[in-house]
Design a protein around this motif. Sequence first.
Motif, mmCIF file in Angstrom:
data_model
loop_
_atom_site.group_PDB
_atom_site.id
_atom_site.type_symbol
_atom_site.label_atom_id
_atom_site.label_comp_id
_atom_site.label_asym_id
_atom_site.label_seq_id
_atom_site.Cartn_x
_atom_site.Cartn_y
_atom_site.Cartn_z
ATOM 1 N N GLU A 69 -2.943 -4.399 0.073
ATOM 2 C CA GLU A 69 -2.266 -5.692 -0.115
ATOM 3 C C GLU A 69 -2.130 -6.448 1.210
ATOM 4 O OE1 GLU A 69 1.231 -4.831 -2.456
ATOM 5 O OE2 GLU A 69 0.040 -4.777 -4.307
ATOM 6 N N GLU A 70 -1.921 -5.701 2.298
ATOM 7 C CA GLU A 70 -1.901 -6.347 3.612
ATOM 8 C C GLU A 70 -3.277 -6.926 3.941
ATOM 9 O OE1 GLU A 70 0.108 -4.413 6.985
ATOM 10 O OE2 GLU A 70 0.834 -2.930 5.538
ATOM 11 N N ALA A 71 -4.322 -6.158 3.615
ATOM 12 C CA ALA A 71 -5.692 -6.626 3.879
ATOM 13 C C ALA A 71 -6.020 -7.863 3.048
ATOM 14 C CB ALA A 71 -6.685 -5.505 3.580
ATOM 15 N N ILE A 72 -5.543 -7.888 1.794
ATOM 16 C CA ILE A 72 -5.787 -9.041 0.917
ATOM 17 C C ILE A 72 -5.128 -10.303 1.478
ATOM 18 C CG2 ILE A 72 -5.157 -10.014 -1.354
ATOM 19 C CD1 ILE A 72 -5.710 -7.129 -2.475
ATOM 20 N N GLU A 73 -3.959 -10.135 2.083
ATOM 21 C CA GLU A 73 -3.290 -11.298 2.696
ATOM 22 C C GLU A 73 -4.152 -11.925 3.782
ATOM 23 O OE1 GLU A 73 0.700 -10.695 4.092
ATOM 24 O OE2 GLU A 73 1.284 -9.641 2.268
ATOM 25 N N VAL A 74 -4.852 -11.071 4.539
ATOM 26 C CA VAL A 74 -5.694 -11.569 5.634
ATOM 27 C C VAL A 74 -7.064 -12.014 5.117
ATOM 28 C CG1 VAL A 74 -6.644 -11.025 7.911
ATOM 29 C CG2 VAL A 74 -4.537 -9.912 7.159
ATOM 30 N N PHE A 75 -7.587 -11.272 4.136
ATOM 31 C CA PHE A 75 -8.933 -11.546 3.598
ATOM 32 C C PHE A 75 -8.863 -11.744 2.073
ATOM 33 C CE2 PHE A 75 -9.502 -8.725 7.299
ATOM 34 C CZ PHE A 75 -10.361 -9.492 8.084
ATOM 35 N N PRO A 76 -8.282 -12.856 1.627
ATOM 36 C CA PRO A 76 -8.098 -13.048 0.175
ATOM 37 C C PRO A 76 -9.404 -13.208 -0.613
ATOM 38 C CG PRO A 76 -7.510 -15.038 1.379
ATOM 39 C CD PRO A 76 -7.741 -13.979 2.404
ATOM 40 N N ASN A 77 -10.509 -13.470 0.089
ATOM 41 C CA ASN A 77 -11.788 -13.664 -0.601
ATOM 42 C C ASN A 77 -12.717 -12.465 -0.496
ATOM 43 O OD1 ASN A 77 -11.161 -16.328 -1.415
ATOM 44 N ND2 ASN A 77 -11.647 -17.071 0.639
ATOM 45 N N GLN A 78 -12.186 -11.332 -0.035
ATOM 46 C CA GLN A 78 -12.998 -10.123 0.081
ATOM 47 C C GLN A 78 -12.803 -9.247 -1.160
ATOM 48 O OE1 GLN A 78 -15.223 -8.948 2.388
ATOM 49 N NE2 GLN A 78 -15.154 -10.944 3.399
ATOM 50 N N ALA A 79 -13.835 -9.191 -1.987
ATOM 51 C CA ALA A 79 -13.749 -8.453 -3.255
ATOM 52 C C ALA A 79 -13.431 -6.973 -3.046
ATOM 53 C CB ALA A 79 -15.068 -8.591 -4.019
ATOM 54 N N ALA A 80 -13.951 -6.393 -1.962
ATOM 55 C CA ALA A 80 -13.762 -4.949 -1.744
ATOM 56 C C ALA A 80 -12.285 -4.575 -1.659
ATOM 57 C CB ALA A 80 -14.483 -4.513 -0.471
ATOM 58 N N PHE A 81 -11.472 -5.410 -1.021
ATOM 59 C CA PHE A 81 -10.053 -5.089 -0.888
ATOM 60 C C PHE A 81 -9.327 -5.214 -2.232
ATOM 61 C CE2 PHE A 81 -10.712 -6.447 3.708
ATOM 62 C CZ PHE A 81 -10.838 -5.134 4.150
ATOM 63 N N TRP A 82 -9.727 -6.198 -3.038
ATOM 64 C CA TRP A 82 -9.153 -6.316 -4.391
ATOM 65 C C TRP A 82 -9.541 -5.093 -5.233
ATOM 66 C CZ3 TRP A 82 -5.521 -9.661 -5.775
ATOM 67 C CH2 TRP A 82 -5.374 -10.860 -5.066
#
Length: 212
Positions: A69-82
């Motif tokens: 969730e921290e990574a998604i905050e920084v990279f909201p368009n990166q499918a891998a983190f979702w």
Amino acid sequence: KILIRTNPKDPKSHAIYGDLLFQQGDEKSARDEYVKAARLDKSIHEVWGNIINIDFKLRQIDSAIVHSEEAIEVFPNQAAFWYLNGSAYYQKRSHAKAVESLEEALKLTPESSELNEHINALLGDTYNSLSKYEESDEAYEAALKADPNNDHVLNNYSYFLSLRKVKLERAAELAARLVEKNPENGTYLDTYAWVLYVMKDYTKARIYLEKA
């Protein structure tokens, strides 16, 4: 260690040390260094990936949720983190949250990519857990379109169809393909035997049960 002592505020120093610790098999210490690197500079994509993957390796799923969730905050368009976030929620049996993240991952992933196949495979499992069977079947079929020989999908999809006693011919086709590929796998042989049993083909079911 000297590099970190002399450059304690340099994220790359901690990332390099993390890489070395990881190569030596000290995954927990490696993650600690990657976390330090991320705290100093949140914009290093690979560091977040390393942190979350080690969370999964250490089976610390709560940490995987927090870090993804921290990574998604920084990279909201990166499918891998979702996708990783959805995987973590699935393992916690928070299936509704898992679906939300996996659907977001799917939107961000090209249809031809390998990640798309993995997302659909996990969506199939997750929708099934929520008793959303039509969506589950669609996700499994999409995964098989990308790779007709995905063992995980062949096993789970055929088994879940047989439990629901629907599309049994399709279930048998998938399970047969699975055991043809993996003739020594007891779990897969058992799945095929169960499908045959549900179809009342008891003679053939017994053969595969004995093999299993």
